[in-house]
Design a protein around this motif. Structure first.
Motif, mmCIF file in Angstrom:
data_model
loop_
_atom_site.group_PDB
_atom_site.id
_atom_site.type_symbol
_atom_site.label_atom_id
_atom_site.label_comp_id
_atom_site.label_asym_id
_atom_site.label_seq_id
_atom_site.Cartn_x
_atom_site.Cartn_y
_atom_site.Cartn_z
ATOM 1 N N SER A 44 -7.489 -5.023 -4.321
ATOM 2 C CA SER A 44 -7.252 -3.911 -3.367
ATOM 3 C C SER A 44 -6.648 -2.875 -3.765
ATOM 4 N N CYS A 45 -6.878 -2.449 -5.184
ATOM 5 C CA CYS A 45 -6.309 -1.045 -5.727
ATOM 6 C C CYS A 45 -7.065 0.256 -5.659
ATOM 7 N N GLU A 46 -8.273 0.112 -4.734
ATOM 8 C CA GLU A 46 -9.037 1.141 -4.694
ATOM 9 C C GLU A 46 -9.676 1.812 -6.034
ATOM 10 N N SER B 181 -2.577 -4.027 -4.363
ATOM 11 C CA SER B 181 -2.759 -2.965 -3.049
ATOM 12 C C SER B 181 -1.803 -1.692 -3.626
ATOM 13 N N ASN C 68 -11.817 -4.321 -4.443
ATOM 14 C CA ASN C 68 -11.959 -2.674 -4.843
ATOM 15 C C ASN C 68 -13.424 -2.291 -4.402
ATOM 16 N N ARG C 69 -13.525 -1.023 -4.699
ATOM 17 C CA ARG C 69 -14.856 -0.199 -4.099
ATOM 18 C C ARG C 69 -15.578 0.400 -5.393
ATOM 19 N N GLN D 38 1.763 4.065 -5.616
ATOM 20 C CA GLN D 38 0.391 4.735 -6.325
ATOM 21 C C GLN D 38 0.827 4.835 -7.695
ATOM 22 N N SER E 283 0.709 -1.346 0.025
ATOM 23 C CA SER E 283 0.134 -0.056 0.026
ATOM 24 C C SER E 283 0.738 1.231 -0.089
ATOM 25 N N GLN F 31 -12.763 2.279 -8.581
ATOM 26 C CA GLN F 31 -13.870 2.733 -8.154
ATOM 27 C C GLN F 31 -14.835 2.603 -9.430
ATOM 28 N N ASN G 273 -2.400 1.834 -5.157
ATOM 29 C CA ASN G 273 -3.292 2.833 -4.822
ATOM 30 C C ASN G 273 -3.757 3.331 -6.618
ATOM 31 N N SER H 136 -8.564 5.440 -11.701
ATOM 32 C CA SER H 136 -9.631 4.558 -11.754
ATOM 33 C C SER H 136 -10.724 4.758 -12.918
ATOM 34 N N SER I 65 -6.602 4.886 -7.369
ATOM 35 C CA SER I 65 -7.892 5.815 -7.137
ATOM 36 C C SER I 65 -7.945 6.982 -8.298
#
Length: 183
Positions: free
Chosen positions: A151-153, A124, A177-178, A104, A101, A155, A126, A131, A128
């Motif tokens: 788990s790379c954020e 992991s 992910n989200r 990025q 984490s 979206q 980032n 995205s 975001s």
């Protein structure tokens, strides 16, 4: 003078339970700066520095190792932004930048230059800020067979996937992910 492979992965940076020692004094993790003398290895095809504790940004000069087909920097405690210079590695078939984490990327367009890439793992990292365009970039790499973006954020996922053409893709892992929209 014809070194083709450097493999310095270091399982001793992890304890028996699989937990990262990091900068623990008892661990024999590699760390600190990476010498530009690697550029003298004109035939270097395989570079594995995984499972160490460098705690520095990924050196931009790694993007000048033009013969590389395999690059594994996973869990080596690299920090900051992934250098876009890695997009110069046009022979790359395997790339693992999985992180703890601390890495990025705000732009993944450098990946589209890796037209020989078959395996991509960036767990992991980032993403975001990247995205909105990650899927379009991956779509530009015709040889991809495995993509792991755990788990790379991430979206955003396009509502319609009809423009995506992953003819070679057999694995797409996006857990953790989200996503804001349904698939």
């Amino acid at each position: 003078g014809h070194v083709v492979k450097i493999e310095l992965q270091n399982y001793e940076c992890f304890n028996d339970a699989g937990n990262y020692y990091g900068s623990n004094q008892n661990a024999s993790c590699l760390g600190g700066q990476i010498s530009t003398s690697l550029l003298d290895l004109k035939y270097l095809d395989h570079l594995d520095l995984s499972l160490n504790s460098f705690q520095i940004p990924i050196p931009e000069f790694l993007g000048s190792l033009g013969m590389l087909s395999y690059l594994n920097l996973s869990l080596a405690a690299f920090t900051g932004m992934i250098p876009q210079h890695l997009g110069n590695l046009s022979n790359l078939r395997y790339l693992d930048l999985s992180s703890d984490s601390s890495l990025q990327s705000n732009d993944l367009f450098w990946l589209s230059s890796l037209t020989s890439l078959e395996y991509l793992k960036m767990g992991s990292v980032n993403l975001s800020l990247a995205s909105t365009h990650w899927l379009q970039v991956l779509n530009l790499i015709p040889s991809l067979s495995e993509v792991h973006l755990v788990s790379c954020e991430l979206q955003n996922l396009p509502q319609s996937l009809h423009t995506v053409n992953f003819t070679s893709l057999s694995v797409l892992e996006l857990t953790g992910n989200r996503f804001k929209s349904p698939i």
